[in-house]
Motif scaffolding. Structure first.
Motif, PDB file in Angstrom:
ATOM      1  N   VAL A 199      56.794  31.815  31.542  1.00  0.00           N
ATOM      2  CA  VAL A 199      57.523  30.347  32.473  1.00  0.00           C
ATOM      3  C   VAL A 199      57.830  29.591  31.375  1.00  0.00           C
ATOM      4  O   VAL A 199      56.777  29.148  30.771  1.00  0.00           O
ATOM      5  CB  VAL A 199      56.980  30.204  33.435  1.00  0.00           C
ATOM      6  N   GLU A 200      58.970  28.843  30.767  1.00  0.00           N
ATOM      7  CA  GLU A 200      59.242  28.066  29.899  1.00  0.00           C
ATOM      8  C   GLU A 200      60.001  26.846  30.940  1.00  0.00           C
ATOM      9  O   GLU A 200      61.511  27.173  30.986  1.00  0.00           O
ATOM     10  CB  GLU A 200      60.043  28.694  27.846  1.00  0.00           C
ATOM     11  N   LYS A 201      59.579  26.013  30.681  1.00  0.00           N
ATOM     12  CA  LYS A 201      60.246  24.320  31.260  1.00  0.00           C
ATOM     13  C   LYS A 201      60.402  24.612  32.644  1.00  0.00           C
ATOM     14  O   LYS A 201      62.282  24.296  32.949  1.00  0.00           O
ATOM     15  CB  LYS A 201      61.744  24.449  30.609  1.00  0.00           C
ATOM     16  N   GLN A 202      59.733  25.590  33.220  1.00  0.00           N
ATOM     17  CA  GLN A 202      60.768  25.985  34.569  1.00  0.00           C
ATOM     18  C   GLN A 202      61.766  26.835  34.942  1.00  0.00           C
ATOM     19  O   GLN A 202      62.134  27.167  36.074  1.00  0.00           O
ATOM     20  CB  GLN A 202      61.105  25.304  35.826  1.00  0.00           C
ATOM     21  N   GLN A 203      61.685  27.866  33.708  1.00  0.00           N
ATOM     22  CA  GLN A 203      62.304  28.253  33.764  1.00  0.00           C
ATOM     23  C   GLN A 203      62.002  30.164  33.226  1.00  0.00           C
ATOM     24  O   GLN A 203      61.141  30.066  32.347  1.00  0.00           O
ATOM     25  CB  GLN A 203      63.567  28.656  32.642  1.00  0.00           C
ATOM     26  N   LEU A 204      62.262  31.715  34.561  1.00  0.00           N
ATOM     27  CA  LEU A 204      61.843  31.702  33.776  1.00  0.00           C
ATOM     28  C   LEU A 204      62.729  33.441  32.697  1.00  0.00           C
ATOM     29  O   LEU A 204      63.828  33.417  32.755  1.00  0.00           O
ATOM     30  CB  LEU A 204      61.872  33.358  34.984  1.00  0.00           C
ATOM     31  N   VAL A 205      61.583  33.434  31.853  1.00  0.00           N
ATOM     32  CA  VAL A 205      62.584  33.988  30.524  1.00  0.00           C
ATOM     33  C   VAL A 205      62.004  35.517  30.608  1.00  0.00           C
ATOM     34  O   VAL A 205      60.670  35.582  30.417  1.00  0.00           O
ATOM     35  CB  VAL A 205      62.398  32.989  29.507  1.00  0.00           C
ATOM     36  N   LEU A 206      62.611  36.961  30.402  1.00  0.00           N
ATOM     37  CA  LEU A 206      62.514  38.086  29.948  1.00  0.00           C
ATOM     38  C   LEU A 206      62.536  38.409  28.560  1.00  0.00           C
ATOM     39  O   LEU A 206      63.848  38.078  27.704  1.00  0.00           O
ATOM     40  CB  LEU A 206      63.220  38.478  30.852  1.00  0.00           C
TER      41      LEU A 206
END
Length: 82
Positions: free
Chosen positions: A63-70
């Protein structure tokens, strides 16, 4: 859905098993070991409370800056119904 990231796996392994064992094991083993222990305790507690659902251990997700990163290494390591 709840996402839990354990950030002190190596310290927990060192405290439970000793510093020598912690120095001899790679961090990814520490992470997996601690995740398995936490999941086991969570399953016990949730069952006692009568809560039903699913729990998964997943690698390669951030989770980076309220974004989910796969990440490319995304993998479901373990999945259980309770």
């Amino acid at each position: 859905m709840i996402l839990l990231k354990i950030s002190n796996s190596s310290e927990l392994v060192a405290a439970k098993l000793g510093g020598l064992v912690e120095r001899m094991t790679p961090d990814f083993i520490d992470d997996s070991t601690v995740e398995d222990m936490v999941i086991k305790r969570m399953l016990e507690t949730l069952a006692q409370e009568g809560i039903k659902g699913e729990i998964s251990s997943i690698k390669g997700i951030e989770v980076e800056k309220q974004q989910l990163v796969l990440n490319e290494s995304f993998k479901v390591r373990n999945h259980q119904n309770f």
